[in-house]
Design an enzyme around this catalytic site. Sequence first.
Site: not given
Length: 375
Positions: A72-74, A100
């Site tokens: 997961v990243c932004a 996210m």
Amino acid sequence: MTISKWTAAQVARKVIDNEELFILDVRNKDAFEDWKIEGHKFEYLNIPYFELLDGVEKILPQLPTNKDVIVVCAKEGSSVMVAEMLSEAGREVAYLEGGMKSWSSYLEPIKVADLENGGELYQFVRLGKGCLSYMVTSGGEAAIIDAVRFSDVFTNFAKEKGVQIKHVFDTHLHADHISGGRDIAAETGATYYLPPKDATEVVFDYTPLTDGLNVKIGATQMDVNALYSPGHTIGSTSFVIDNQYLLTGDILFVDSIGRPDLAGLAEDWVGDLRETLYTRYRELAEDLIVLPAHFMTIDELNEDGTVARRLGDLFKENHGLNIEDEDEFRRTVTENLPPQPNAYEQIRQVNMGKIAPSHDEQTEMEIGPNRCAVR
């Protein structure tokens, strides 16, 4: 090995179904510590992606091989890169589509109950933001309460259910998320209601949501009754639906109470907050099921993914409802509050109709957890 792309909806089912998941979050540490994907059985490893640019070998021993792993990243890009590196190292992993940003936007509709005379009550759970919206259906008609800005989710759901949206309510002028109420009303021709005491600066037309207002929904004549309940804002209004469900907006949560400071008037409104919680609500039937507009942690979710508790149980268990001394109560709700919501002043301006940011700007305004509660 292959890498899979998971949607926010797939991750949401992991949360709601209480399943295991290992999350490799490659955002910066401060972003991770402020806000992450929460699950009852989730495990986490936070390694900023720039620490992995030279290879992922050092983290391989920390990644399980017996459960799903998602990166997961932004916004997605960094997680794809890391997932590909892990795949090349022989690991089967997935990445979160949209990062996210997509997690913050996702809504999961869950039925709360079948109502009397054939009606239904749905809760829309925004897991990534802690927001809760509601739709009441009856006799081919629908009412929506505290809709978030993704209006198509509500209008499409209404079409699936074969109901026409007739009424749209906001329990108060929101400060932590942008309301979709006006957009839904404009699209469907529904009546949009807002408490007039919260609407002194709005620049659009609305129907006053006042104490004692009784709106009928559908041929089954199901009642939605308004109950003035100030404290989070001066206009905050609750709803009693079908004499069974109490929609409390941001006044009362499962594990906390609403903060009175988001319009800069905490000292003025703290007395109203206490009056609502300790007098107005105490006059209500304890068997009412409380349905708030937010939740703070994953522990507040029930087994079916809903956020709901019996009012009588909250009178016993919720600390905010059990502070006998008024001075202590005042200190609790005016001092040592958590940080204020991201861009809350601008969000209030949007909800007043004074500014109209772009879609991307709205997304940035809402990034992060909700912070409407007294901790």
